[in-house]
Design a protein around this motif. Structure first.
Motif, PDB file in Angstrom:
ATOM      1  N   THR A   1       0.691  -1.295   0.186  1.00 15.05           N
ATOM      2  CA  THR A   1      -0.048  -0.079   0.104  1.00 15.05           C
ATOM      3  C   THR A   1       0.806   1.364   0.009  1.00 15.05           C
ATOM      4  O   THR A   1       1.844   1.335   0.835  1.00 15.05           O
ATOM      5  CB  THR A   1      -0.835   0.113   1.313  1.00 15.05           C
ATOM      6  N   ARG A   2       0.646   2.239  -0.909  1.00  7.18           N
ATOM      7  CA  ARG A   2       1.056   3.596  -0.594  1.00  7.18           C
ATOM      8  C   ARG A   2       0.661   4.237   0.300  1.00  7.18           C
ATOM      9  O   ARG A   2      -0.676   4.666   0.230  1.00  7.18           O
ATOM     10  CB  ARG A   2       1.228   4.090  -2.173  1.00  7.18           C
ATOM     11  N   ILE A   3       1.222   4.827   1.201  1.00 11.53           N
ATOM     12  CA  ILE A   3       0.619   5.738   2.249  1.00 11.53           C
ATOM     13  C   ILE A   3       0.706   7.053   1.713  1.00 11.53           C
ATOM     14  O   ILE A   3       1.499   7.316   0.670  1.00 11.53           O
ATOM     15  CB  ILE A   3       1.544   5.773   3.546  1.00 11.53           C
ATOM     16  N   PRO A   4      -0.194   7.912   2.239  1.00 12.58           N
ATOM     17  CA  PRO A   4      -0.272   9.335   1.643  1.00 12.58           C
ATOM     18  C   PRO A   4       0.880  10.045   1.690  1.00 12.58           C
ATOM     19  O   PRO A   4       2.110   9.568   2.401  1.00 12.58           O
ATOM     20  CB  PRO A   4      -0.836   9.959   2.751  1.00 12.58           C
ATOM     21  N   PHE A   5       1.094  10.907   0.599  1.00 11.14           N
ATOM     22  CA  PHE A   5       2.223  11.444   0.408  1.00 11.14           C
ATOM     23  C   PHE A   5       2.642  12.607   1.671  1.00 11.14           C
ATOM     24  O   PHE A   5       1.660  12.886   2.215  1.00 11.14           O
ATOM     25  CB  PHE A   5       2.301  12.388  -0.845  1.00 11.14           C
TER      26      PHE A   5
ATOM     27  N   ALA B   1      -0.853  18.448   5.480  1.00  9.57           N
ATOM     28  CA  ALA B   1      -1.988  19.050   5.087  1.00  9.57           C
ATOM     29  C   ALA B   1      -3.081  18.278   6.240  1.00  9.57           C
ATOM     30  O   ALA B   1      -3.561  19.005   6.942  1.00  9.57           O
ATOM     31  CB  ALA B   1      -2.755  19.171   3.995  1.00  9.57           C
ATOM     32  N   HIS B   2      -3.066  17.288   6.476  1.00 11.10           N
ATOM     33  CA  HIS B   2      -3.843  16.388   7.439  1.00 11.10           C
ATOM     34  C   HIS B   2      -3.563  17.007   8.790  1.00 11.10           C
ATOM     35  O   HIS B   2      -4.615  16.965   9.418  1.00 11.10           O
ATOM     36  CB  HIS B   2      -3.765  14.806   7.141  1.00 11.10           C
ATOM     37  N   TYR B   3      -2.314  16.976   9.254  1.00 11.08           N
ATOM     38  CA  TYR B   3      -1.979  17.125  10.681  1.00 11.08           C
ATOM     39  C   TYR B   3      -1.690  18.628  10.949  1.00 11.08           C
ATOM     40  O   TYR B   3      -1.398  19.012  11.881  1.00 11.08           O
ATOM     41  CB  TYR B   3      -0.569  16.106  11.013  1.00 11.08           C
TER      42      TYR B   3
ATOM     43  N   CYS C   1       1.029  20.443  10.014  1.00  9.58           N
ATOM     44  CA  CYS C   1       2.454  20.455  10.676  1.00  9.58           C
ATOM     45  C   CYS C   1       3.103  20.893   9.519  1.00  9.58           C
ATOM     46  O   CYS C   1       3.043  20.879   8.356  1.00  9.58           O
ATOM     47  CB  CYS C   1       2.719  19.195  11.254  1.00  9.58           C
ATOM     48  N   SER C   2       4.720  20.732   9.796  1.00  6.06           N
ATOM     49  CA  SER C   2       5.786  21.049   8.808  1.00  6.06           C
ATOM     50  C   SER C   2       6.057  19.757   8.302  1.00  6.06           C
ATOM     51  O   SER C   2       5.846  18.687   8.710  1.00  6.06           O
ATOM     52  CB  SER C   2       6.822  21.764   9.458  1.00  6.06           C
ATOM     53  N   ARG C   3       6.761  19.733   6.894  1.00  3.16           N
ATOM     54  CA  ARG C   3       7.103  18.751   6.407  1.00  3.16           C
ATOM     55  C   ARG C   3       8.279  18.046   7.134  1.00  3.16           C
ATOM     56  O   ARG C   3       8.463  16.703   7.118  1.00  3.16           O
ATOM     57  CB  ARG C   3       7.850  19.113   5.125  1.00  3.16           C
ATOM     58  N   MET C   4       8.935  18.670   7.976  1.00  5.22           N
ATOM     59  CA  MET C   4      10.102  18.269   8.747  1.00  5.22           C
ATOM     60  C   MET C   4       9.578  17.279   9.818  1.00  5.22           C
ATOM     61  O   MET C   4      10.178  16.266  10.051  1.00  5.22           O
ATOM     62  CB  MET C   4      10.898  19.440   9.461  1.00  5.22           C
ATOM     63  N   THR C   5       8.307  17.573  10.461  1.00  2.40           N
ATOM     64  CA  THR C   5       7.447  16.877  11.195  1.00  2.40           C
ATOM     65  C   THR C   5       7.301  15.535  10.743  1.00  2.40           C
ATOM     66  O   THR C   5       7.442  14.420  11.258  1.00  2.40           O
ATOM     67  CB  THR C   5       6.693  17.432  11.904  1.00  2.40           C
ATOM     68  N   VAL C   6       6.584  15.466   9.614  1.00  4.64           N
ATOM     69  CA  VAL C   6       6.130  14.436   8.928  1.00  4.64           C
ATOM     70  C   VAL C   6       7.524  13.523   8.464  1.00  4.64           C
ATOM     71  O   VAL C   6       7.355  12.524   8.584  1.00  4.64           O
ATOM     72  CB  VAL C   6       5.314  14.639   7.638  1.00  4.64           C
ATOM     73  N   ASN C   7       8.717  14.239   7.916  1.00  5.56           N
ATOM     74  CA  ASN C   7       9.649  13.598   7.703  1.00  5.56           C
ATOM     75  C   ASN C   7      10.332  12.481   8.806  1.00  5.56           C
ATOM     76  O   ASN C   7      10.751  11.405   8.502  1.00  5.56           O
ATOM     77  CB  ASN C   7      10.659  14.422   6.747  1.00  5.56           C
ATOM     78  N   LYS C   8      10.163  13.188   9.844  1.00  8.33           N
ATOM     79  CA  LYS C   8      10.798  12.630  11.286  1.00  8.33           C
ATOM     80  C   LYS C   8       9.916  11.471  11.486  1.00  8.33           C
ATOM     81  O   LYS C   8      10.770  10.230  11.833  1.00  8.33           O
ATOM     82  CB  LYS C   8      10.757  13.684  12.333  1.00  8.33           C
ATOM     83  N   ALA C   9       8.692  11.514  11.351  1.00  6.44           N
ATOM     84  CA  ALA C   9       7.684  10.113  11.532  1.00  6.44           C
ATOM     85  C   ALA C   9       7.924   9.104  10.649  1.00  6.44           C
ATOM     86  O   ALA C   9       8.259   7.826  10.985  1.00  6.44           O
ATOM     87  CB  ALA C   9       6.173  10.891  11.720  1.00  6.44           C
ATOM     88  N   LEU C  10       8.166   9.349   9.439  1.00  8.53           N
ATOM     89  CA  LEU C  10       8.375   8.563   8.385  1.00  8.53           C
ATOM     90  C   LEU C  10       9.703   7.832   8.493  1.00  8.53           C
ATOM     91  O   LEU C  10       9.890   6.750   8.044  1.00  8.53           O
ATOM     92  CB  LEU C  10       8.247   9.144   6.944  1.00  8.53           C
ATOM     93  N   SER C  11      10.712   8.709   8.691  1.00  5.44           N
ATOM     94  CA  SER C  11      12.192   8.059   8.932  1.00  5.44           C
ATOM     95  C   SER C  11      12.271   7.194  10.026  1.00  5.44           C
ATOM     96  O   SER C  11      12.960   6.212   9.939  1.00  5.44           O
ATOM     97  CB  SER C  11      13.074   9.375   9.190  1.00  5.44           C
ATOM     98  N   GLU C  12      11.428   7.261  10.987  1.00  6.24           N
ATOM     99  CA  GLU C  12      11.297   6.289  12.287  1.00  6.24           C
ATOM    100  C   GLU C  12      10.664   4.782  11.666  1.00  6.24           C
ATOM    101  O   GLU C  12      11.044   3.843  12.146  1.00  6.24           O
ATOM    102  CB  GLU C  12      10.762   6.787  13.556  1.00  6.24           C
ATOM    103  N   LEU C  13       9.637   5.185  10.880  1.00  7.59           N
ATOM    104  CA  LEU C  13       8.765   3.855  10.319  1.00  7.59           C
ATOM    105  C   LEU C  13       9.910   3.373   9.216  1.00  7.59           C
ATOM    106  O   LEU C  13       9.867   1.919   9.319  1.00  7.59           O
ATOM    107  CB  LEU C  13       7.468   4.401   9.593  1.00  7.59           C
TER     108      LEU C  13
END
Length: 245
Positions: free
Chosen positions: A33-37, A43-45, A47-59
């Protein structure tokens, strides 16, 4: 003095990580499954892209997702851990991952063993054998390509057995006693035929487990199990030999 500390709210990147992880582990987002870009999560949360990037990097670090350049992030196929010293049923391995299992026979033929077959089974003379090829599927992805020889001199009942719906490895473990087994493990590049069946590019690294089992009177079966290299790990556990001085 307070009786306990009030639990702190999760940092936003940790909340994003947990919510995406929950959807993966619950099966809501299955492998592939492709998760949201990133911009969609931003946009959903709110927040900044840096915050999302930090979460995805941990995953990514946890092995739950993989990032593909210009394509996005996808849920990874769970990696299978198999003990080198044990014989496992492929269906059990797949279902342990929480994925649907499917078995697809490809070829079945009875013939006299040629020189290559005799080397695989370590036969002294050209016995009659059953040659089976089949594909094991996990979810929607090919999991393992099986190429098996069964020595009909040792397992004559295999001649009348219908392997079109039941994996031969499972049947052999349940029906045929064996006294010893040997595993040989090597890496290989997928040839054209293997790549097509495993839905890979030709030349993709694969892991091949070659196993022979025998009893006191002769070889029972030899099987080559070919796995896509990115989804299988073999594990050996052992203890020091001898006794401490």
């Amino acid at each position: 003095m307070a009786e306990g500390k009030e639990s702190r709210p999760l940092a936003l990147h940790a909340r994003i990580e947990r919510e995406v992880e929950d959807r993966i582990l619950s099966g809501e987002w299955p492998p592939g499954t492709r998760i949201p870009f990133e911009h969609e999560l931003t946009a959903h949360y709110g927040c900044s892209r840096m915050t999302v990037n930090k979460a995805l990097s941990e995953l990514v670090r946890k092995g739950l997702i993989e990032r593909r350049r210009k394509s996005g992030s996808y849920v990874r196929q769970p990696e299978v851990l198999s003990a080198v010293m044990e014989i496992h049923q492929l269906e059990r391995e797949v279902r342990a991952l929480g994925l649907a299992y499917d078995f697809r026979p490809i070829e079945s033929a009875i013939r006299s063993a040629d020189a290559a077959d005799r080397r695989r089974l370590m036969l002294e003379r050209p016995e009659e054998l059953l040659h089976l090829r089949s594909l094991h599927v996990a979810g929607s992805r090919p999991f393992c390509l099986e190429d098996r020889l069964i020595n009909l001199a040792e397992v004559p009942q295999a001649r009348q057995t219908d392997f079109s719906k039941s994996p031969p490895g499972t049947w052999l473990l349940e029906q045929v006693p064996w006294s010893a087994a040997e595993h040989r493990i090597n890496a290989t590049a997928a040839g054209r035929a293997e790549a097509e069946l495993l839905d890979l590019r030709e030349g993709t690294p694969c892991l091949v487990v070659a196993r022979r089992t025998w009893n006191t009177t002769g070889s029972i079966t030899q099987v080559n199990l070919t796995y896509p290299g990115d989804m299988h790990t073999l594990v050996a556990q052992f203890a020091p030999s001898g006794r401490p001085g």
